[in-house]
Motif scaffolding. Structure first.
Motif, mmCIF file in Angstrom:
data_model
loop_
_atom_site.group_PDB
_atom_site.id
_atom_site.type_symbol
_atom_site.label_atom_id
_atom_site.label_comp_id
_atom_site.label_asym_id
_atom_site.label_seq_id
_atom_site.Cartn_x
_atom_site.Cartn_y
_atom_site.Cartn_z
ATOM 1 N N ASP A 230 -1.937 -5.831 11.798
ATOM 2 C CA ASP A 230 -0.940 -5.370 10.834
ATOM 3 C C ASP A 230 -0.040 -4.333 11.506
ATOM 4 O O ASP A 230 -0.250 -3.953 12.662
ATOM 5 N N PHE A 231 0.974 -3.885 10.753
ATOM 6 C CA PHE A 231 1.976 -2.987 11.320
ATOM 7 C C PHE A 231 2.230 -1.837 10.351
ATOM 8 O O PHE A 231 2.453 -2.062 9.156
ATOM 9 N N VAL A 232 2.219 -0.641 10.882
ATOM 10 C CA VAL A 232 2.572 0.538 10.099
ATOM 11 C C VAL A 232 4.065 0.786 10.305
ATOM 12 O O VAL A 232 4.529 0.966 11.444
ATOM 13 N N GLU A 234 7.468 2.989 9.274
ATOM 14 C CA GLU A 234 8.001 4.233 8.700
ATOM 15 C C GLU A 234 9.521 4.226 8.884
ATOM 16 O O GLU A 234 10.022 4.342 10.005
ATOM 17 N N SER A 247 7.639 3.552 3.658
ATOM 18 C CA SER A 247 6.441 3.897 4.425
ATOM 19 C C SER A 247 5.311 3.003 3.927
ATOM 20 O O SER A 247 4.942 3.056 2.750
ATOM 21 N N THR A 249 2.182 -0.345 5.173
ATOM 22 C CA THR A 249 1.521 -1.229 6.139
ATOM 23 C C THR A 249 1.853 -2.674 5.797
ATOM 24 O O THR A 249 1.654 -3.118 4.659
ATOM 25 N N PRO A 251 0.891 -6.440 6.345
ATOM 26 C CA PRO A 251 -0.141 -7.336 6.895
ATOM 27 C C PRO A 251 0.514 -8.457 7.688
ATOM 28 O O PRO A 251 1.638 -8.873 7.397
ATOM 29 N N TRP A 288 9.571 -7.643 7.892
ATOM 30 C CA TRP A 288 10.071 -6.470 7.170
ATOM 31 C C TRP A 288 11.584 -6.431 7.260
ATOM 32 O O TRP A 288 12.164 -6.644 8.339
ATOM 33 N N THR A 299 4.336 0.734 14.393
ATOM 34 C CA THR A 299 3.099 0.819 15.177
ATOM 35 C C THR A 299 2.243 -0.397 14.876
ATOM 36 O O THR A 299 1.916 -0.668 13.711
ATOM 37 N N ARG A 301 -1.203 -2.453 14.844
ATOM 38 C CA ARG A 301 -2.611 -2.046 14.679
ATOM 39 C C ARG A 301 -3.482 -3.304 14.643
ATOM 40 O O ARG A 301 -3.355 -4.133 13.746
ATOM 41 N N GLU A 323 -4.466 0.616 18.558
ATOM 42 C CA GLU A 323 -3.081 0.786 18.138
ATOM 43 C C GLU A 323 -2.135 0.789 19.332
ATOM 44 O O GLU A 323 -2.498 1.201 20.442
#
Length: 341
Positions: A230-232, A234, A247, A249, A251, A288, A299, A301, A323
């Motif tokens: 997954d990706f964080v 921001e 902000s 996460t 999937p 996104w 980021t 993950r 990460e």
């Protein structure tokens, strides 16, 4: 004549005293002499050699076998029994505190060559035992052999789980790198309301292992199998052209997804039918869409299922999260320019 006799008697007394000192004290009743000694554990290593250990932790079978650390065993020793000096003997009965435990031939179970096909199944350490021959005093005479014992893999003398921390410290996973969408090279950043594809370098999505570690007959690895990605995200909007911040996460891949991978390309592959424009936010996995101008930091993950592998025995460990370095992209708007005269 008296002088010669006294010398002979003195020599005999000295020989007798020396023999008794070597033999150790008897039981006071004319029984076999006691030969003191420390317990020994002979452990076979991965190359077939033997390591000898005399420091045995409390709670170990090797320490308690036979009745405890000070327990005696009965066997035979080379030489004449001081109590029967008129009889020439090849061996004599003795007692001893020197128990000897020798591991038999170890069964070698190799790690699978094709790690991608690794299936973390097999006996747990709680189900595994190792076989040792037991001897008293020495191993030369058959009378010193006291049978076999099965020792649990988790015995304090053998337990390999204390090496897991060192395996983690030596674990070098492939670095994660956030995929750079094509528009970044074309326009200098991501584009408002144009879906960004979230992916990583294909070389990172694979089963990996730690360096091998050898410990008291064990061949040890940590084996990591990727299970989710997954990706964080921001997003900070441009204060001069404000839009909603974001902000969260996003999937992307889970353990049930069976997706192709190429070490030289992104993972997962960017789909050919990805829309040119979409509503802000995330409408589907791995995607996104920026809501407006600003700056976004992404980021990656990746979660791994971890298996502790000890010469074919397996024990699951807590999942491990790996990460990427945070990667920042500028988000801008494409402006239509009329170039007609």
């Amino acid at each position: 004549m008296r002088v010669a006799l006294s010398v002979v008697v003195g020599l005999m007394a000295g020989m007798l005293t020396g023999s008794l000192a070597l033999a150790g004290p008897d039981d006071g009743g004319g029984g076999p002499p006691l030969i003191p000694g420390s317990r020994q554990v002979h452990i076979r290593n991965s190359s077939g050699g033997i390591g000898v250990y005399t420091s045995i932790p409390s709670g170990s079978t090797f320490r308690s076998h036979g009745g405890g650390a000070a327990a005696e065993c009965e066997g035979v020793a080379e030489g004449d029994d001081p109590a029967t000096l008129d009889i020439v003997e090849d061996q004599r009965p003795v007692r001893s505190t020197k128990w000897i435990f020798i591991e038999g031939i170890a069964v070698v179970i190799d790690l699978p060559i094709d790690l991608e096909a690794f299936d973390p199944t097999g006996p747990s350490l709680d189900e595994v035992t190792r076989t040792f021959s037991v001897y008293c005093v020495d191993t030369f005479y058959s009378a010193n052999f006291k049978g076999f014992i099965e020792v649990a893999a988790t015995d304090p003398m053998l337990d390999p789980r204390g090496q897991i921390t060192d395996l983690y410290n030596g674990l070098q996973l492939d670095p994660l790198v956030v995929y750079e969408n094509k528009v970044v090279g074309e326009w200098g950043g991501l584009v408002v309301r144009s879906p960004a594809w979230l992916a990583v370098n294909g070389s990172a999505w694979r089963t990996q292992r730690s360096n091998v570690q050898y410990y008291r007959g064990w061949e040890l690895y940590l084996i990591t199998v990727p299970t989710s990605l997954d990706f964080v995200v921001e997003f900070v909007p441009d204060p001069e052209r404000p839009t909603d911040p974001f902000s969260g996460t996003i999937p992307c891949v889970d353990s049930e997804d069976d997706l192709p991978r190429d070490a030289g390309l992104e993972f997962p592959y960017r789909p050919a039918g990805l829309a040119d424009f979409a509503e802000p936010g995330s409408g589907q996995p791995c995607e996104w869409t920026p809501p407006g101008p600003g700056e976004v930091t992404i980021t990656a993950r990746q979660t791994f299922a971890v298996t502790f592998w000890a010469s074919g025995a397996v024990e699951p460990q807590p999942d491990y999260v790996w990460e990427s370095e945070p990667t920042t992209f500028r988000v801008g708007e494409l402006v239509a320019v009329n170039v007609n005269d």
